[in-house]
Design an enzyme around this catalytic site. Structure first.
Site: not given
Length: 642
Positions: A45, A214, A268, A384, A386, A580
């Protein structure tokens, strides 16, 4: 005539085959030629990786410069060969001698080695002359015309250092922040974004580890979990520097920032500093009491001046909440992120959406309802998480289990550090503290947590809504932070362990939330990244330790193995990918909810993995039983073991 034993013949043939393979301990190859042939044969691919999705036969004959042919088979071995060739090419080598054991390295051992020897260094940044070369290429540090670095007015060393660099870079401006950094000021510079300075010492910026390749900023709670991995890998130098950068932020910005970007100045992150200080200091094995004293003072300043401010982060009932100040729409979100929330207001004013947004941002239109929504949204980001449906539109009204567990840990950590290292007497802000002072605070918090956050009906901790005075019955990994903080009683811990297994266990580890909770609370079909079916490294790490705190080692071993197996299996199938986050139900890195999945886009070999994923791998391996580690290298499915 003797009867021939067929099994014996098969054994001899296999043994001879293995011996023939072992004849080639190294592969002497032409780098460009071999890499090109391998790609043409197996990277079907054309994504510069060899994965299970490539349709080649997963079999490649290496033509050595010695005139020999060596067969390499399987997705994993071929992807390792590809990576070794790519490393050689990046070094400018035309020929190389590849150790065959490197190609056939056991998968868990390979991942751990790369994390320790390569990934941490590749994720390390500095805000100084050398580091700015890279940081200023980041679009988040600039608008279309100017690149900026903001420096606190209270940092005379930083001001002198960076002002001296102002002419070294094109379109670069050093901006001195005002002494009073108000929400109004932060809003005024939203269209003038920039990076915030960190500590300069002896003419260099103190290093820090970023979440992923990144990124160029030091993030709040990511840094603690990265520190866990760094300390395991003997990189206490980085952990120590990161703790000092946090102390710098508290001194000069008034808080540990979400990250050192200009638009995070009012926000914060979850408080892990006392754990970071304690674990790093004890890993350093140095008797540097002066350093420890300075870091504890920074943590106490954060405790009193950030988290214990009444009517902000401290609520009337004595418990805490996330409460992030700010004005208008958070600027870091992707275009269109809030369209669903904003469109009804635009319709009310009979305005096109873009015109309404402009009018609201310029404060030509005032809306208390929208202001409140964005207060909750900023507070959600401060947590944290989100984003998650658990906190959407309600976060600032919640005494969260997570935050109050973390602050309980602070209070106990202060008591421990003062008793252990300062003869039970510590001076801060013209006041003397002993361990009893902090233990009393912890005991009082524990009483309040049990009063407001413990739910007898479900035998679980839940966030408490101070407006409705009701629990938010949402099955979340954050409900188990009391195990990590050792806030739960033995009886509560037993209930929590059982509920965890019942509601959040998945094939790949601990779910961030349950499917039932998402279905109950979601107001649209939009997938939230901190919800089912995803799992995250910090949740795993806290819950492993929490279970072990109460003697549930077997359950912890199962969860550790499931998580590490998923990471290892995914890496062997996808060219060493360490992302991640994961979908822990389908044990895949192909997670498309919000912001993509950092760490999945690379050519040939991942340069850095992802910060807290790397840490969770090293931490998990450090806890895993020897027999299970052998099973992990053999990629034994956890369902065969548990």
């Amino acid at each position: 005539m003797k009867k021939i034993n067929l099994n014996y013949i098969i054994f001899i043939l296999v043994l001879v085959s293995c011996q023939n393979n072992n004849d080639h301990e190294v592969l002497n190859v032409n780098v460009e030629q071999t890499l090109s042939a391998l790609e043409n044969d197996e990277d079907t691919d054309n994504d510069k990786k060899i994965t299970i999705e490539d349709t080649g036969d997963k079999s490649f004959v290496v033509q050595t410069t010695d005139g020999e042919e060596v067969l390499i088979e399987s997705t994993y071995y071929l992807s390792n060969l590809l990576q070794e060739l790519a490393i050689a090419k990046n070094k400018g080598l035309s020929k190389i001698q590849i150790d065959i054991q490197r190609v056939k390295e056991q998968p868990a051992d390979r991942l751990s080695r790369l994390i320790k020897t390569k990934y941490w260094d590749n994720l390390t940044r500095r805000v100084d002359r050398e580091g700015l070369e890279n940081i200023l290429t980041d679009t988040k540090a600039s608008d279309s015309l100017m690149r900026r670095l903001y420096v606190p007015s209270t940092d005379s060393v930083g001001i002198a250092y960076f002002k001296n660099l102002e002419t070294d870079f094109e379109n670069f401006k050093v901006v001195i922040l005002p002494e009073n950094i108000s929400p109004e000021y932060v809003k005024s510079i939203n269209d003038k974004p920039g990076i915030l300075s960190l500590k300069i010492e002896d003419g260099k910026g103190l290093p820090f580890v970023v979440p992923g390749g990144r990124f160029n900023e030091m993030y709040g709670w990511d840094s603690y979990f990265e520190g866990v991995g760094l300390n395991i890998d003997g990189r206490e130098d980085l952990s120590k520097a990161m703790v000092e950068n946090f102390a710098y932020q508290i001194e000069h910005y008034g808080k540990i920032l979400n990250a050192n970007r200009s638009y995070y100045l009012t926000r914060s992150q979850p408080p892990f500093l006392t754990s970071f200080i304690t674990e790093t200091y004890e890993s350093l094995n140095q008797n540097n009491k002066a350093w420890l004293r300075k870091m504890i003072k920074a943590a106490m300043k954060e405790y009193f001046e950030v988290w214990m401010v009444k009517d902000e982060k401290l609520t009337e009932n004595g418990l805490n909440r996330y409460y992030a100040e700010g004005i208008g729409i958070p600027p870091e979100t992707e275009p269109g992120h809030f369209d669903e929330q904003l469109q009804p207001f635009a319709d009310t004013y009979d305005m096109p959406l873009d015109e309404f947004i402009k009018a609201y941002q310029n404060q030509n239109i005032n809306s208390k309802e929208l202001d409140e929504y964005f207060l909750h949204d900023r507070s959600l980001r401060e947590s944290g998480h989100d984003t998650t449906w658990r906190l959407d539109g309600v976060c600032a009204d919640l005494n969260t289990v997570a935050l109050n567990s973390l602050l309980y840990k602070y209070e106990n950590d202060f008591a421990y550090l003062i008793r252990t290292y300062f003869d039970n007497s510590f001076e801060y802000n013209n006041q003397s503290f002993n361990s009893v002072y902090w233990l009393d605070k912890a005991d009082r918090r524990k009483e309040l947590v049990n009063k407001f956050l413990w739910n007898e009906a479900n035998n679980s901790f839940y966030d408490y809504n101070i407006q409705t005075q009701e629990p938010l019955v949402y099955e979340s990994a954050t409900n188990y932070y009391p195990l990590w903080a050792e806030l739960a009683s033995e009886e509560q811990a037993e209930h929590l362990k059982n509920r965890l297994l019942e509601t959040l266990k998945a094939k790949g580890g601990v779910l961030s939330s349950s499917k039932a909770s998402v279905e109950r609370f979601a107001t649209s079909d939009v997938a939230r990244q901190w919800d089912y079916p995803n799992g995250w490294a910090p949740h795993q790490m806290l819950i492993w330790k929490g279970l072990m705190n109460y003697g549930y080692d077997e359950v912890a071993q199962e969860f550790i193995y499931r998580w590490l197996w998923m990471i290892t299996k995914n890496a062997t199938e996808y060219n060493g990918t360490i992302p991640e986050k994961y979908d822990v139900v389908n044990r895949t890195h192909k997670v498309y909810a919000e912001y993509g999945n950092v760490g999945t886009e690379f050519d040939y070999i991942t340069p850095s993995g992802f910060g807290w994923m790397n840490a969770s791998y090293q931490y998990g391996l450090s806890l895993l039983d020897k027999d299970l580690r052998e099973n992990l290298n053999d990629l034994v499915n956890p369902d065969q073991l548990f």
